[in-house]
Design an enzyme around this catalytic site. Structure first.
Site, PDB file in Angstrom:
ATOM      1  N   HIS A   1      -5.758  46.299  37.519  1.00 34.25           N
ATOM      2  CA  HIS A   1      -4.710  45.347  37.133  1.00 34.25           C
ATOM      3  C   HIS A   1      -4.034  45.811  35.838  1.00 34.25           C
ATOM      4  CE1 HIS A   1      -5.480  42.067  40.004  1.00 34.25           C
ATOM      5  NE2 HIS A   1      -6.726  42.522  39.979  1.00 34.25           N
TER       6      HIS A   1
ATOM      7  N   CYS B   1      -3.428  46.158  43.032  1.00 43.20           N
ATOM      8  CA  CYS B   1      -4.636  45.588  43.605  1.00 43.20           C
ATOM      9  C   CYS B   1      -4.460  45.396  45.117  1.00 43.20           C
ATOM     10  CB  CYS B   1      -5.030  44.304  42.878  1.00 43.20           C
ATOM     11  SG  CYS B   1      -6.747  43.800  43.216  1.00 43.20           S
TER      12      CYS B   1
ATOM     13  N   GLU C   1      -1.603  44.483  34.396  1.00 43.75           N
ATOM     14  CA  GLU C   1      -1.241  43.307  33.602  1.00 43.75           C
ATOM     15  C   GLU C   1      -2.418  42.789  32.778  1.00 43.75           C
ATOM     16  OE1 GLU C   1      -2.838  41.524  37.420  1.00 43.75           O
ATOM     17  OE2 GLU C   1      -1.770  43.342  36.818  1.00 43.75           O
TER      18      GLU C   1
END
Length: 204
Positions: free
Chosen positions: A184, A83, A186
């Site tokens: 992202h 990001c 994650e």
């Protein structure tokens, strides 16, 4: 293999750390120490927030930018920017004025300007990631995005993947030992874990 996850006050550190562990990483060091980054085998730079503030926070850590340039650029150790961490790889960002970045991949981080008026900014949610060339880290799939600015690469060969949000938007950039993803991993469930696992195995 030591992986340095850089703590400069601008990222989902714990979420990224947990995702890296779920992807198979065992020796993660969350660090704000330049010496630790210089000794790491791999480096991850996360990030959430504004470009200028993130770059200022990174530069405020004594020796950190020098350590990154030496470890990543000169010694060629694998690097992943996530990001805003990906955006900082650019020459400059245009959020709240024009501000210099790390200058690793030529380009500018510019505000999203969708051609479709129904495509809202920020770009938030799940979108397809479409590779524009083969890369060992970046498969086709669906990932989670949350951003209002995007990387515009000067050299098309640095563009690794795109997504669509009222037009084509950079989803990933890559050059040599450098990879940056706008989404992202994650937060991207199985797709994100697969990408992180690829990063852990990557030998550029």
């Amino acid at each position: 293999m030591t992986l340095a996850l850089i703590d400069y006050g601008a990222g989902n550190l714990r979420s990224v750390e947990n995702a890296l562990r779920a992807a198979g990483a065992s020796d993660i060091v969350v660090t704000a120490e330049a010496e630790t980054v210089a000794a790491a085998d791999r480096v991850v730079l996360p990030g959430v927030g504004a470009f200028a503030a993130s770059m200022q926070a990174l530069a405020a850590i004594p020796g950190m930018v020098d350590a990154l340039n030496r470890t990543v650029r000169e010694q060629g150790r694998p690097f992943l920017g996530i990001c805003v961490g990906m955006q900082l790889m650019a020459d400059a960002g245009e959020e709240f004025g024009r501000h210099p970045g790390l200058g690793w991949i030529p380009g500018t981080v510019a505000r999203l300007e969708p051609s479709d008026p129904t495509a809202r900014v920020p770009h938030m949610g799940w979108n397809d990631v479409t590779p524009v060339r083969p890369h060992p880290l970046i498969p086709a799939g669906e990932a989670y995005f949350l951003h209002s600015f995007a990387f515009v690469a000067d050299d098309a060969t640095d563009l690794a993947a795109t997504t669509q949000h009222g037009g084509q938007v950079t989803a990933a950039v890559a050059r040599d030992n450098l990879v940056g993803v706008q989404f992202h991993p994650e937060k991207s469930q199985a797709y994100g874990l697969a990408l992180l696992a690829n990063f852990l195995d990557w030998k550029p």
